[in-house]
Every structure is written in C-alpha cells, then in structure tokens.
Scaffold this motif. Structure first.
Motif, PDB file in Angstrom:
ATOM      1  N   THR A  69      62.352 -10.935  69.786  1.00 21.75           N
ATOM      2  CA  THR A  69      63.678 -11.208  69.217  1.00 21.75           C
ATOM      3  C   THR A  69      63.603 -11.288  67.692  1.00 21.75           C
ATOM      4  OG1 THR A  69      63.431 -13.621  69.396  1.00 21.75           O
ATOM      5  CG2 THR A  69      64.418 -12.473  71.274  1.00 21.75           C
ATOM      6  N   VAL A  70      62.495 -11.820  67.196  1.00 23.36           N
ATOM      7  CA  VAL A  70      62.299 -11.881  65.741  1.00 23.36           C
ATOM      8  C   VAL A  70      62.232 -10.469  65.172  1.00 23.36           C
ATOM      9  CG1 VAL A  70      60.773 -12.676  63.888  1.00 23.36           C
ATOM     10  CG2 VAL A  70      61.054 -14.065  65.960  1.00 23.36           C
ATOM     11  N   ILE A  71      61.455  -9.618  65.824  1.00 25.50           N
ATOM     12  CA  ILE A  71      61.295  -8.225  65.381  1.00 25.50           C
ATOM     13  C   ILE A  71      62.637  -7.506  65.378  1.00 25.50           C
ATOM     14  CG2 ILE A  71      60.290  -6.006  66.018  1.00 25.50           C
ATOM     15  CD1 ILE A  71      57.864  -7.625  67.092  1.00 25.50           C
ATOM     16  N   TYR A  72      63.416  -7.716  66.427  1.00 22.50           N
ATOM     17  CA  TYR A  72      64.726  -7.049  66.504  1.00 22.50           C
ATOM     18  C   TYR A  72      65.633  -7.517  65.382  1.00 22.50           C
ATOM     19  CZ  TYR A  72      68.821  -4.876  68.653  1.00 22.50           C
ATOM     20  OH  TYR A  72      69.926  -4.087  68.893  1.00 22.50           O
ATOM     21  N   GLY A  73      65.609  -8.799  65.099  1.00 21.46           N
ATOM     22  CA  GLY A  73      66.441  -9.347  64.024  1.00 21.46           C
ATOM     23  C   GLY A  73      66.023  -8.866  62.650  1.00 21.46           C
ATOM     24  N   MET A  74      64.752  -8.500  62.489  1.00 23.37           N
ATOM     25  CA  MET A  74      64.267  -7.993  61.204  1.00 23.37           C
ATOM     26  C   MET A  74      64.756  -6.578  60.925  1.00 23.37           C
ATOM     27  SD  MET A  74      60.332  -9.406  61.336  1.00 23.37           S
ATOM     28  CE  MET A  74      59.852  -8.597  59.787  1.00 23.37           C
ATOM     29  N   GLY A  75      65.079  -5.828  61.967  1.00 26.10           N
ATOM     30  CA  GLY A  75      65.568  -4.457  61.783  1.00 26.10           C
ATOM     31  C   GLY A  75      64.535  -3.580  61.090  1.00 26.10           C
ATOM     32  N   ASP A  76      64.962  -2.845  60.090  1.00 25.76           N
ATOM     33  CA  ASP A  76      64.070  -1.916  59.384  1.00 25.76           C
ATOM     34  C   ASP A  76      63.036  -2.632  58.517  1.00 25.76           C
ATOM     35  OD1 ASP A  76      65.382   0.217  60.523  1.00 25.76           O
ATOM     36  OD2 ASP A  76      66.786   0.466  58.852  1.00 25.76           O
ATOM     37  N   LYS A  77      63.190  -3.927  58.341  1.00 32.31           N
ATOM     38  CA  LYS A  77      62.200  -4.686  57.556  1.00 32.31           C
ATOM     39  C   LYS A  77      60.879  -4.826  58.305  1.00 32.31           C
ATOM     40  CE  LYS A  77      65.627  -7.511  55.087  1.00 32.31           C
ATOM     41  NZ  LYS A  77      66.133  -8.898  54.877  1.00 32.31           N
ATOM     42  N   TYR A  78      60.943  -4.677  59.615  1.00 29.15           N
ATOM     43  CA  TYR A  78      59.726  -4.804  60.412  1.00 29.15           C
ATOM     44  C   TYR A  78      58.829  -3.591  60.188  1.00 29.15           C
ATOM     45  CZ  TYR A  78      56.624  -5.050  64.443  1.00 29.15           C
ATOM     46  OH  TYR A  78      55.513  -5.088  65.242  1.00 29.15           O
ATOM     47  N   GLN A  79      57.579  -3.831  59.766  1.00 30.67           N
ATOM     48  CA  GLN A  79      56.648  -2.757  59.459  1.00 30.67           C
ATOM     49  C   GLN A  79      55.369  -2.831  60.299  1.00 30.67           C
ATOM     50  OE1 GLN A  79      57.364  -0.187  57.358  1.00 30.67           O
ATOM     51  NE2 GLN A  79      59.398  -1.140  57.227  1.00 30.67           N
ATOM     52  N   GLY A  80      55.488  -3.349  61.507  1.00 25.20           N
ATOM     53  CA  GLY A  80      54.332  -3.323  62.395  1.00 25.20           C
ATOM     54  C   GLY A  80      53.734  -4.672  62.734  1.00 25.20           C
ATOM     55  N   LYS A  81      54.009  -5.698  61.935  1.00 28.17           N
ATOM     56  CA  LYS A  81      53.548  -7.031  62.288  1.00 28.17           C
ATOM     57  C   LYS A  81      54.467  -8.084  61.683  1.00 28.17           C
ATOM     58  CE  LYS A  81      50.189  -7.981  58.624  1.00 28.17           C
ATOM     59  NZ  LYS A  81      48.776  -8.328  58.362  1.00 28.17           N
ATOM     60  N   ILE A  82      54.450  -9.263  62.301  1.00 19.90           N
ATOM     61  CA  ILE A  82      55.292 -10.351  61.810  1.00 19.90           C
ATOM     62  C   ILE A  82      54.412 -11.475  61.270  1.00 19.90           C
ATOM     63  CG2 ILE A  82      57.303  -9.860  63.246  1.00 19.90           C
ATOM     64  CD1 ILE A  82      56.336 -11.887  65.238  1.00 19.90           C
ATOM     65  N   THR A  83      54.925 -12.170  60.280  1.00 15.73           N
ATOM     66  CA  THR A  83      54.193 -13.264  59.638  1.00 15.73           C
ATOM     67  C   THR A  83      54.808 -14.607  60.033  1.00 15.73           C
ATOM     68  OG1 THR A  83      55.624 -13.265  57.679  1.00 15.73           O
ATOM     69  CG2 THR A  83      53.750 -11.723  57.679  1.00 15.73           C
ATOM     70  N   ARG A  84      54.139 -15.674  59.625  1.00 19.79           N
ATOM     71  CA  ARG A  84      54.703 -17.010  59.873  1.00 19.79           C
ATOM     72  C   ARG A  84      56.027 -17.184  59.134  1.00 19.79           C
ATOM     73  NH1 ARG A  84      49.440 -21.092  59.557  1.00 19.79           N
ATOM     74  NH2 ARG A  84      48.365 -20.246  61.413  1.00 19.79           N
ATOM     75  N   GLN A  85      56.111 -16.560  57.971  1.00 17.93           N
ATOM     76  CA  GLN A  85      57.365 -16.624  57.215  1.00 17.93           C
ATOM     77  C   GLN A  85      58.491 -15.948  57.981  1.00 17.93           C
ATOM     78  OE1 GLN A  85      58.068 -18.373  54.482  1.00 17.93           O
ATOM     79  NE2 GLN A  85      60.189 -17.700  54.746  1.00 17.93           N
ATOM     80  N   ASP A  86      58.174 -14.827  58.651  1.00 20.09           N
ATOM     81  CA  ASP A  86      59.185 -14.135  59.470  1.00 20.09           C
ATOM     82  C   ASP A  86      59.670 -15.046  60.601  1.00 20.09           C
ATOM     83  OD1 ASP A  86      59.001 -11.747  57.994  1.00 20.09           O
ATOM     84  OD2 ASP A  86      57.281 -11.076  59.189  1.00 20.09           O
ATOM     85  N   LEU A  87      58.751 -15.807  61.185  1.00 19.83           N
ATOM     86  CA  LEU A  87      59.122 -16.701  62.284  1.00 19.83           C
ATOM     87  C   LEU A  87      60.035 -17.822  61.800  1.00 19.83           C
ATOM     88  CD1 LEU A  87      55.713 -17.089  64.169  1.00 19.83           C
ATOM     89  CD2 LEU A  87      57.556 -15.476  64.638  1.00 19.83           C
ATOM     90  N   ARG A  88      59.899 -18.168  60.508  1.00 18.34           N
ATOM     91  CA  ARG A  88      60.713 -19.269  59.953  1.00 18.34           C
ATOM     92  C   ARG A  88      62.021 -18.781  59.322  1.00 18.34           C
ATOM     93  NH1 ARG A  88      55.429 -21.442  58.318  1.00 18.34           N
ATOM     94  NH2 ARG A  88      55.593 -20.322  56.344  1.00 18.34           N
ATOM     95  N   THR A  89      62.155 -17.463  59.166  1.00 19.48           N
ATOM     96  CA  THR A  89      63.346 -16.920  58.501  1.00 19.48           C
ATOM     97  C   THR A  89      64.484 -16.767  59.514  1.00 19.48           C
ATOM     98  OG1 THR A  89      61.962 -15.719  56.925  1.00 19.48           O
ATOM     99  CG2 THR A  89      64.263 -15.001  57.154  1.00 19.48           C
ATOM    100  N   PRO A  90      65.585 -17.460  59.335  1.00 17.84           N
ATOM    101  CA  PRO A  90      66.674 -17.392  60.331  1.00 17.84           C
ATOM    102  C   PRO A  90      67.364 -16.029  60.357  1.00 17.84           C
ATOM    103  CG  PRO A  90      66.868 -19.335  58.912  1.00 17.84           C
ATOM    104  CD  PRO A  90      65.860 -18.435  58.273  1.00 17.84           C
ATOM    105  N   THR A  91      67.598 -15.547  61.556  1.00 12.61           N
ATOM    106  CA  THR A  91      68.501 -14.415  61.785  1.00 12.61           C
ATOM    107  C   THR A  91      69.271 -14.744  63.059  1.00 12.61           C
ATOM    108  OG1 THR A  91      67.088 -13.103  63.285  1.00 12.61           O
ATOM    109  CG2 THR A  91      66.735 -12.808  60.898  1.00 12.61           C
ATOM    110  N   ASP A  92      70.258 -13.944  63.380  1.00 10.79           N
ATOM    111  CA  ASP A  92      71.014 -14.186  64.607  1.00 10.79           C
ATOM    112  C   ASP A  92      70.132 -14.046  65.848  1.00 10.79           C
ATOM    113  OD1 ASP A  92      73.279 -14.615  63.145  1.00 10.79           O
ATOM    114  OD2 ASP A  92      74.080 -12.584  63.406  1.00 10.79           O
TER     115      ASP A  92
END
Length: 354
Positions: A262-285
């Motif tokens: 769900t985090v990856i989907y919320g990142m959209g085109d910003k996702y470049q193959g891996k997620i960070t702890r910051q991504d997990l803390r960044t709110p999206t819908d």
C-alpha cells in the motif's frame, strides 16, 4: 630395361589416376555436404509444423521474439537445427513477431509459420493477457500499445474513462478481472474493458454472496480492496487465506494493516524499486502505516482466488508474517516470535549476499 620416355608415361598415367581419384573424393564430399544441408533444411525450414487435427491455433504474446520462439520449437522437438531457422529469419524476414493468435492449417511448413507470424494481418484473434497483481495503469498501457486493438479511450482521463464505460466507481483500480482473453482483431478497448469489468463484478458478487460470517468489511468494494492487498502480499497460492486471516484479525483488533504494497502504491512514480523508513512514515491516502483501516481503493487487479481468500480468511490466531527469504512467509501469533522470524529472514539475506 625401361626408357626415360616410358617412365614419363607411367608417371603421367599415375598422376592422372590420382587426379581423377581426388576429384571423385571432392565430389563425394561435396555431395555429402549437399545431402546434409538439404536434410538440415528439410528438417528445419521445410518440416511440417506439428498440428493436431486439421488446424491449430498458435498464440504469440506481446514481447515475444523470434529467437525465443525458435528455441522453444527446438526444445519441444518441433524443429531441428534452430541455427538454420535463425539464419532464415535474419536474412529473409525483415520484421518482428506480431502478437496475436494464428490459425495453422495441417501441412504448413515451419518456414511458412515463421513468415506468417511477422504479419499481424494473418492473426485470427488477439490474445489479451491481464496478469493478477498488476495495476490498471499496466492494463491500459498494454491496450494502448496493442496494434490489434481499436483505440477509443486512449486519450481519456480515469474519470472520463469510467464515465465512458458506465462504471459507477470513482477509481478504476481493481475493477477488471485478470486472465487470458481472446478477442477478435480490431476489437475496441472500450468493449474489452467492459468485458473485463463485468467478469470481475460477477466474481465479486458471487464471492460476496458466499462469504464467511463476521467479516470486517462494510461492503463488497472493501472486500475487493482487501483482495488486492492479499494479491500483492504473496505469490504463493496456498498462503492467500493465511494472509487474509492476518489482515482481517488486524482490522477486527483496530490494529493498522502496515503492509508495504500500500505504501508503494501511494508513492506512485516516486517508487524506484525499494522503500525506506522515511517512506513508511510519510503519510499518503494509501500508507497503511499511517492510516487506520483500509486504503480508499484497491491497489492492484486481484485474481478470483484472492477475492475468495478475502471472503474466507483462515481461522488461526496469526497476526504477523514476514518473508522467509526462500519463498513464502512465516506466520506468527505474537510479536516476540515475529521479531525472531524477522531476524531469521535478515540472516538468510546476509547469507545470500555472502
């Protein structure tokens, strides 16, 4: 006593005999080579393509190559001397494979098949492959690139597309059934999407009618959202109900889902193959580490099996799971066991790196 003249005649005769013998050897070798080459050509280019019955359908997918197709024929023992086929394709077929479904009549040679599949006009049907776990964006992009599809919706936004398809939802994700489809050449993207939508709704309706009791979904659309998350979390079919059980129990407990897809989907085109702890803390819908409950829409196109799993979670007490690093996941009922499983997973990753 022989004279020098006589010796010369004998020598000339011997040379002539040797010359004739050499010519015969060369001719024999040349004849053998010609026979071998003709045999190679016959068992490769001119051999009949194996057909069961009077005719057979041959499906070519988008992205298929001649090289891979020829290698497949060789492995399946349908053709010999693949290098001859590759040489023929290289020098005589100046085009790429064209996706579609081709009708191969009995008696058609492999050379004729190679020629046939370079021209989309020869296709009888168009094969549309929709893979479970891919997104609506993937689906619509594939349809746009398909030369055998008539494009009516290419330039529409998602809102306009849903309106054109008469679909009463605000987001297209998850609404189209993954499967392998065969449509007539020239079929419109509108007709294809309508067909996939109605199939998905039929699957969803049937699963909702036969769902297990006490599920935490307000409606079948929420069940579809859950199915898409389950689809993205595991590729092991035997684990679908287990993953469903974990998430259903978390919802019932008021616990956040905390699922990476769900985090990856919320990142959209910003996702470049891996997620960070910051991504997990960044709110999206869609970030289920920062929101409670389900995201607002599905995050992928769920299969029928994933939809069934969302309606029939397992009855264990597991509320955690983590990848094993060797395929599949390890499920746990408590945080202590889960943390231990996480360390085992990290150890597997370190071992593989070493």
């Amino acid at each position: 006593m022989s004279t020098p003249k006589a010796k010369s005649k004998v020598k000339k005769k011997a040379n002539k005999t040797t010359h004739r013998f050499s010519i015969r050897i060369y001719l024999l070798i040349l004849t053998t080579l010609v026979i071998v080459m003709m045999g190679g050509l016959w068992s490769s280019l001119f051999k009949s393509y194996p057909v069961e019955g009077k005719k057979q359908m041959l499906a070519i997918n988008h992205g298929d190559t001649y090289s891979a197709f020829i290698e497949r024929l060789s492995k399946e023992d349908k053709a010999h001397f693949p290098f001859i086929l590759k040489l023929y394709q290289r020098f005589f077929i100046h085009d790429t494979l064209k996706a579609g479904v081709y009708e191969i009549p009995q008696g058609t040679s492999i050379r004729q098949v190679l020629d046939m599949i370079s021209n989309a006009d020869n296709a009888q049907l168009n094969r549309i492959l929709v893979i479970e776990g891919t997104t609506f964006k993937d689906l619509i992009n594939n349809l746009r690139k398909d030369d055998l599809v008539t494009h009516e919706l290419s330039d529409l936004s998602n809102d306009e597309l849903l309106k054109a398809l008469d679909i009463p939802f605000t987001h297209p994700e998850g609404l189209f059934e993954p499967n392998t489809y065969f449509f007539a050449k020239g079929e419109s993207d509108k007709k294809i999407l309508q067909d996939l939508y109605h199939r998905q709704m039929k699957t969803l309706d049937q699963a909702w009618e036969n769902r297990a009791p006490n599920l935490p979904y307000k409606n079948k659309y929420e069940a579809l959202i859950m199915a898409s998350i389950i689809e993205k979390e595991t590729s092991v079919k035997a684990e679908l109900e287990q993953v469903s059980g974990v998430f259903v129990r978390r919802l019932n407990m008021g616990m956040r889902l905390q699922t990476d897809p769900t985090v990856i989907y919320g990142m959209g085109d910003k996702y470049q193959g891996k997620i960070t702890r910051q991504d997990l803390r960044t709110p999206t819908d869609y970030n289920t580490y920062t929101i409670s409950g389900l995201p607002p829409s599905p995050i992928a196109l769920p299969s029928k099996r994933a939809i069934e799993a969302a309606m029939h979670p397992d009855q264990s007490a597991n509320i955690y799971f983590v990848a094993t690093g060797n395929g599949g996941h390890k499920f746990s009922t408590n945080l202590q066991d889960h943390n231990r499983a996480v360390q085992e997973y990290l150890q597997v990753l370190r071992s593989k790196k070493e």
